[in-house]
Design a protein around this motif. Structure first.
Motif, mmCIF file in Angstrom:
data_model
loop_
_atom_site.group_PDB
_atom_site.id
_atom_site.type_symbol
_atom_site.label_atom_id
_atom_site.label_comp_id
_atom_site.label_asym_id
_atom_site.label_seq_id
_atom_site.Cartn_x
_atom_site.Cartn_y
_atom_site.Cartn_z
ATOM 1 N N VAL A 94 57.075 40.817 43.394
ATOM 2 C CA VAL A 94 56.871 42.306 43.175
ATOM 3 C C VAL A 94 56.662 42.772 44.521
ATOM 4 O O VAL A 94 55.894 42.341 45.215
ATOM 5 N N TRP A 157 45.965 51.823 33.138
ATOM 6 C CA TRP A 157 45.563 53.244 32.975
ATOM 7 C C TRP A 157 44.956 53.437 31.596
ATOM 8 O O TRP A 157 44.676 54.783 31.325
ATOM 9 N N VAL A 168 53.236 57.490 40.081
ATOM 10 C CA VAL A 168 52.525 56.042 39.745
ATOM 11 C C VAL A 168 53.152 54.714 39.841
ATOM 12 O O VAL A 168 52.984 54.313 40.848
ATOM 13 N N ILE A 172 55.677 51.818 43.838
ATOM 14 C CA ILE A 172 56.377 50.406 43.998
ATOM 15 C C ILE A 172 57.774 50.703 44.241
ATOM 16 O O ILE A 172 58.499 51.103 43.326
ATOM 17 N N ARG A 279 45.012 41.734 37.503
ATOM 18 C CA ARG A 279 45.394 40.834 38.585
ATOM 19 C C ARG A 279 44.416 39.849 39.166
ATOM 20 O O ARG A 279 43.146 40.241 38.754
ATOM 21 N N TYR A 309 40.080 55.630 40.425
ATOM 22 C CA TYR A 309 41.474 56.337 40.613
ATOM 23 C C TYR A 309 41.619 57.434 39.742
ATOM 24 O O TYR A 309 41.051 57.485 38.749
HETATM 25 N N1 UDP Z 1 52.352 48.313 38.659
HETATM 26 C C1 UDP Z 1 53.081 47.347 37.567
HETATM 27 N N2 UDP Z 1 53.185 46.368 37.665
HETATM 28 C C2 UDP Z 1 53.011 45.435 38.762
HETATM 29 C C3 UDP Z 1 52.442 46.215 40.042
HETATM 30 C C4 UDP Z 1 52.355 47.430 40.007
HETATM 31 O O1 UDP Z 1 53.202 48.153 36.420
HETATM 32 O O2 UDP Z 1 53.101 44.287 38.965
HETATM 33 C C5 UDP Z 1 52.254 49.796 38.422
HETATM 34 C C6 UDP Z 1 51.091 50.085 37.717
HETATM 35 O O3 UDP Z 1 51.074 51.226 36.972
HETATM 36 C C7 UDP Z 1 50.063 50.284 38.977
HETATM 37 C C8 UDP Z 1 51.133 51.106 39.793
HETATM 38 O O4 UDP Z 1 52.256 50.308 39.693
HETATM 39 O O5 UDP Z 1 48.903 51.162 38.424
HETATM 40 C C9 UDP Z 1 50.824 51.240 41.254
HETATM 41 O O6 UDP Z 1 50.392 49.957 41.872
HETATM 42 P P1 UDP Z 1 49.600 49.297 43.046
HETATM 43 O O7 UDP Z 1 49.961 47.895 43.507
HETATM 44 O O8 UDP Z 1 49.916 50.399 44.155
HETATM 45 O O9 UDP Z 1 48.194 49.832 42.399
HETATM 46 P P2 UDP Z 1 46.813 49.763 43.480
HETATM 47 O O10 UDP Z 1 46.797 48.390 44.317
HETATM 48 O O11 UDP Z 1 46.582 51.025 44.101
HETATM 49 O O12 UDP Z 1 45.758 49.501 42.326
#
Ligand code: UDP
Length: 367
Positions: A94, A157, A168, A172, A279, A309
């Motif tokens: 990803v 969320w 949002v 990515i 994660r 957030y």
């Molecule tokens: N997202 C997702 N799958 C992933 C990674 C990201 O659906 O494997 C979506 C999800 O809505 C997430 C948003 O993309 O909140 C932004 O991801 P980011 O990695 O920027 O989040 P952060 O590290 O700011 O929490």
């Protein structure tokens, strides 16, 4: 005695304090927590591993000024962030790149041209996406949306992707090549001695006094009038929730130290469809710290007291706009609102630095 009062010792508060102190202003920072650094704060845990207290932070920017500015307070450990998602019992890259499509959709795409054709055939034809679901469908199509984005977004969320602004999932990108880096920015690195050290260095000036463990709203009547006042906390709280509360998504972390050198192959593995956490991060991969043991962190999104957030939905934006109008009116009195919580925007670290530097320029012209 002080010329400036700043509420909050995160990126925004520390940057403005550092800049204003450098031009001779006496700055008082009032911070609710018992430490500086806001959500970037990191520390050595009981096993001697450098861990973030409020989730992983990977520094990346295209902005030369920001890169040079932060570089004044730290040496860098070179690091480019790479992320895998656990999908159908496989680990896939990803953001989506050629390998992601091959692994998740059983394709055999070999080059950029074939990838572009695949995306054209599989992405849905939505010309102006109005929410995150439409945005993902228009970029990668139904299968990848459902396998990689839908579940993660709902967990993260507590909302359907169609109830979130396109920005949002729009964070990515989609790669049409084999580039598996999470960010494409020119500068990517981790601070050599951790983030907290950056803040310590920024706040070293004798013109800066930091008062920790002090909730500004509880002592606001005792704060005298100052030439300048900068608020970096939640804007709805400042105004007594008069237009209604804004939503802030929060996180809980479960730390686990393991008697092995590494637990997983990358600094971050996402679990869009399995488990209650979104994660697992393993800081040693990004900090470069050497140790025979390791600490991992599972991240559970929750609604709660600690705001992480802003939630980009139409309803929240409408409420925020009311607060923003009030905030702009206060500028002529020398009262400013800045940062992720006060501007109610999902800023990355570099954007927070940039906005603080820009605000300093604006204030500096006036005074
Ligand atoms: N997202 C997702 N799958 C992933 C990674 C990201 O659906 O494997 C979506 C999800 O809505 C997430 C948003 O993309 O909140 C932004 O991801 P980011 O990695 O920027 O989040 P952060 O590290 O700011 O929490």
């Amino acid at each position: 005695m002080f010329n400036v009062v700043i509420i909050g010792a995160g990126i925004t508060g520390a940057t403005l304090a550092e800049r204003l102190a450098a031009i001779g202003k006496k700055v008082l920072i009032i911070e609710k927590r018992n430490h500086i650094g806001g959500n970037c704060f990191d520390y050595y845990d009981g096993s001697g591993i450098l861990v973030p207290k409020y989730g992983p932070h990977f520094f990346h920017t295209d902005n030369e000024r920001v890169w040079n500015y932060v570089g004044r307070f730290t040496d860098w450990h070179p690091y480019e962030h790479r992320v895998l998602a656990y999908v159908d019992k496989k680990f896939v890259p990803v953001p989506v790149n050629i390998n992601t499509v091959n692994l998740v959709c059983g394709e055999n795409i070999k080059n950029e041209l074939e990838m572009k054709i695949w995306l054209k055939n599989n992405a849905e034809k939505i010309t102006s996406p109005t929410n995150s679901e439409e945005l993902a469908l228009s970029r990668v199509g139904k299968k990848l949306y459902e396998k990689i984005f839908k579940g993660y977004t709902e967990k993260q969320w507590d909302k359907k992707a169609k109830d979130l602004s396109p920005s949002v999932i729009g964070r990515i990108p989609v790669k049409t090549n084999f580039d598996d880096r999470y960010f494409s920015d020119r500068y990517q690195a981790m601070p050599k001695d951790g983030y907290t050290t950056i803040f310590k260095n920024m706040l070293k000036s004798k013109n800066i006094v930091v008062r920790l463990k002090t909730d500004f709203l509880k002592i606001r009547n005792r704060i005298k009038k100052h030439q300048l006042f900068i608020f970096t906390g939640p804007i709805d709280r400042y105004f007594g929730y008069r237009f209604g509360p804004l939503e802030y998504r929060s996180l809980k972390f479960r730390y686990q130290t393991l008697d092995k050198e590494f637990y997983q192959s990358k600094a971050q593995i996402n679990y869009p469809n399995d488990n209650k956490f979104t994660r697992i991060t393993e800081p040693k991969h990004s900090t470069g710290q050497k140790s025979p043991i390791t600490t991992i962190i599972r991240e559970y999104p929750v609604w709660g007291n600690t705001p992480y957030y802003p939630v980009p939905s139409e309803k929240n934006h409408k409420i925020y706009r009311e607060y923003e109008k009030e905030a702009l009116r206060l500028e002529e009195k020398g009262i400013y609102f800045a940062g992720r919580l006060a501007n109610y925007k999902y800023f990355n670290m570099d954007q927070a630095f940039k906005n603080a530097l820009d605000l300093f320029d604006k204030i500096n012209k006036k005074i």
